[in-house]
Scaffold this motif. Structure first.
Motif: not given
Length: 771
Positions: A115, A154, A108-110, A112-113
């Motif tokens: 999430l 996030a 998710v950190q790489q 973000p979409w």
């Protein structure tokens, strides 16, 4: 003089009027009433408080952060069953959820979409699984932890450190709460279930020992609330035991108890049908010995269920054989007096007693420890197993044919969670964001029963907790630097909520109180508590309460009366379709028999499943339904009529099959088949009316179906020409059609009475109970 006048003035005013059920004042009264009954709630409250204090003490001892995650196992303690198997499963769920969330958090950190889609998918599947029987705590871990970790990821947090800390918090909480639950709360649902089932058989035994003339003065043997509670206890037992023989046998005992109670009501129905002169006295005399033996068997079943041992089987075959022989002697010796309708009644009694004998044998076998094979002749389908513990079957159901009501509940609960998640993601620095995310999950999953009543209860619990927390902060916590003093202060603050949680009528108040106080007083990592984090925590709990209420009330609300009508219609259509099945004849092939039995079992299972759903809806919505005692009584009468119609339809199918086996081309067969089709059509018309495709009251104008009168005339004309067995079976079939017709009309009357009673009353929305 003034005192007398004052007393007269008070007396003239009368007692204080009761608050409207579901209102804020009513919730306050429910909270006060639960506190007044504190002696009964003391054992369970002490276990809850001990678990809370133990978890907080261990968290400080291991220098772990306090807060939300360690509180989850404590808050779930009174709501979930406990066993060593469940404890190990929950520990495994913590490990799997944390490991999977660590990997997904880095992703998710790489990206973000991903999430929101990822959170939405996990949440929807989790809520769907929960509604289909997944363990509540495993659901909270499997859905709550990923949502919390993704939110932190996030916000730019260190995923690895966060997951490791959370895993330690959860392991401490799960072990402490689980061990205390195993020590003090294990087996409580089984004990309560045994009491409910034994009580049903005891009630029937007492009724059977009454003279026939007094039976009509006996009240309901089994209330609709107790039936709903039985379903909830069975669901909790399924979670604790898993798929096993013991759970299956409890399900069979519950079905047998309902079937025996339904048989007794059905027997009374036969008594009110028209009888020829003298036949009723003949029947009463013949059944006295039979009823006494059945009462003895019910006593044996009740004692065995309470003691947890196999029941002794009382062989009813001799008394049933004697009863049938006496019936035939009465038919042969009384001549014209018992021809026609008299023959029909006697043969119907005989058929009902044969059905009861089979049910009793299965019930006795179910008190043992071996798997019970239910014969085809017994109207007890195998107990329905929800799919919560079977992930492959659950995924297959989701992809192929998801349950409409479960899917709607999961979608609305997911929407509420996403609203809270989005707000927390926008304001990640807010101190209450973490609580808001997890409480939205917790409160959406507990949106059972009337939504407005639960909302009022949660507000009362929140406000009461606010006053207690503020009082604790001002008076006690400044001097609570010692961990043992702090633990005593926390226990005292939690105690009122723990007491209220033990009362079904005030459980939402107790839960809201307990979680608010717990979060407020454990907000800091140190023993000193400031007002700022407490304010954030109370705000977040209030926000989660409002979000869950607003989503379930405003977005595609499910109203109790509509959901009940849909379930009733589905039950009636399943009965209609089962009646329209062609009876198996002696020349049927093995493949035909298997296909027919499979379809019949499927239809019967649909009917039973809808009746179980009916019980759960009424049981969980009792708070709102309690606005009118008459409403509960009507629903109880509707439920009884449905059970009797189900038994009558099953008996009718078996009698038709026996007739087809005995004589493939009976002279009265076409007339009887026409009467069966007309009775089935009447069930279908009633189902259509329940769903708004017809007027219920207009069905009252119908007279007795011509097909039923033709069938009676055909049997009377055939008397003396066909064999005694063939003619008696045809007579019993017609009598059972009469019973079914009477039950349908009784059901129609209760439904019309319900519609009139509901006119002008506000509809109320229900949440997860619709599953």
């Amino acid at each position: 003089m003034n005192a007398v006048a004052g007393a007269a003035s008070v007396a003239s005013k009368g007692p204080r009027p009761r608050s409207r059920e579901g209102s804020f004042g009513w919730a306050v009264d429910a909270f006060a009433a639960s506190l007044r009954r504190w002696p009964d709630a003391l054992p369970g409250a002490c276990v809850f408080v001990a678990a809370a204090v133990l978890v907080v003490t261990l968290v400080h001892l291991f220098e772990l952060p306090g807060g939300v995650l360690p509180a989850l196992p404590v808050l779930a303690l009174p709501m979930v069953p406990h066993s060593l198997r469940l404890l190990l499963q929950r520990l495994a769920a913590v490990a799997i959820a944390c490991a999977a969330s660590a990997v997904a958090g880095e992703l998710v950190q790489q990206l973000p979409w991903l999430l929101l889609p990822l959170v939405a998918t996990i949440t929807f599947v989790g809520f769907y699984s929960f509604a289909r029987g997944l363990d509540f705590f495993i659901f909270m871990i499997g859905v709550g932890c990923p949502a919390l970790f993704f939110w932190n990821a996030a916000a730019g947090g260190d995923v690895a450190t966060m997951v490791w800390t959370a895993a330690q918090q959860l392991f401490v909480g799960v072990l402490a709460a689980g061990l205390l639950g195993m020590a003090f709360l294990r087996g409580r649902e089984e004990a309560m279930l045994r009491d409910r089932l034994a009580g049903g058989f005891e009630s029937l035994a007492a009724t059977l020992r009454l003279p026939p003339s007094d039976e009509r003065h006996v009240g309901a043997e089994w209330s609709i609330q107790r039936s709903g509670e039985t379903e909830r206890l069975l669901a909790r037992l399924r979670v604790r035991l898993g798929p096993c023989v013991a759970y299956d046998n409890f399900g069979i005992l519950a079905a047998a108890m309902r079937a025996v109670l339904g048989w007794n009501r059905l027997r009374r129905v036969v008594r009110v049908l028209p009888h020829p002169p003298g036949s009723l006295e003949t029947i009463s005399g013949l059944t006295e010995e039979v009823r006494g033996k059945i009462a003895l068997q019910c006593d044996a079943l009740s004692a065995a269920i309470r003691a947890g041992r196999p029941a002794a089987f009382i062989d009813l075959e001799p008394v049933f054989a004697h009863f049938e022989r006496r019936c035939r002697e009465a038919l042969a010796t009384t001549g014209p007096t018992l021809s026609g309708a008299g023959r029909t009644r006697l043969e119907t009694y005989s058929a009902l007693y044969r059905m009861l004998q089979s049910v009793m044998r299965v019930a006795v076998e179910a008190t043992g420890r071996r798997a019970v094979a239910i014969p085809d002749t017994v109207p007890l389908p195998s107990h329905d197993r929800d799919l919560g513990g079977n992930l492959p079957a659950l995924i297959a159901e989701l992809l192929r044919a998801p349950n409409r009501w479960v899917g709607l509940f999961a979608a609305k609960a997911t929407l509420g969670t996403l609203i809270a998640f989005s707000f927390a993601a926008i304001y990640p620095a807010w101190g209450g964001a973490e609580v808001l995310v997890l409480m939205s999950l917790l409160l959406s999953s507990l949106s059972m029963g009337g939504i407005n009543a639960a909302f009022s209860m949660r507000l009362v619990g929140l406000i009461a907790a606010l006053f207690v927390a503020l009082l604790t902060i001002v008076v006690a916590l400044p001097n609570a630097q010692d961990p043992w003093v702090y633990a005593a202060v926390l226990a005292a603050a939690l105690f009122p909520g723990a007491i209220a949680m033990q009362s079904p009528a005030a459980a939402p108040i107790g839960l809201s109180f307990a979680m608010s106080v717990f979060f407020a007083l454990t907000a800091s990592d140190s023993l000193s508590v400031s007002l700022a984090p407490i304010q954030d925590r109370f705000t977040s709990v209030f926000g989660a309460t409002v979000i869950s209420w607003a989503v379930f009330v405003l977005v595609r609300p499910v109203y109790a009366r509509d959901r009940l009508n849909a379930g009733l219609a589905a039950t009636l259509r399943a009965l209609r379709d089962s009646m329209l099945l062609e009876p198996l004849s002696a020349g049927a092939t093995a493949a035909t028999r298997r296909a027919s039995r499979k379809r019949e079992e499927s239809l019967q299972q649909i009917a039973r499943a809808e009746l179980a759903t009916f019980d759960r809806i009424v049981g969980d919505a009792t708070v709102e339904l309690a606005m009118s005692r008459e409403r509960v009584e009507i629903l109880g009468a509707v439920r009884s009529s449905l059970e009797e119609a189900l038994l009558a339809a099953f008996t009718l199918m078996r009698l038709r099959e026996a007739q087809a086996m005995a004589l493939a081309d009976a002279p009265n067969g076409p007339a009887v088949d026409a009467a069966v089709r007309r009775a089935a059509a009447l069930l279908g018309e009633l189902a259509d009316s329940l769903e708004g495709r017809g007027e219920l009251e207009s069905m009252f104008a119908r007279v007795e179906p011509e097909e039923l009168a033709s069938a009676r005339a055909s049997i009377a004309a055939d008397e003396g020409r066909s064999g005694i067995d063939s003619m008696d079976l045809a007579a019993a079939i017609v009598s059972m059609i009469e019973v079914l017709d009477l039950e349908t009309r009784t059901l129609l009357g209760e439904l019309v009475r319900r519609e009139r009673q509901l006119e002008g009353e506000r509809r109320f929305a229900v949440g997860g109970v619709a599953c």
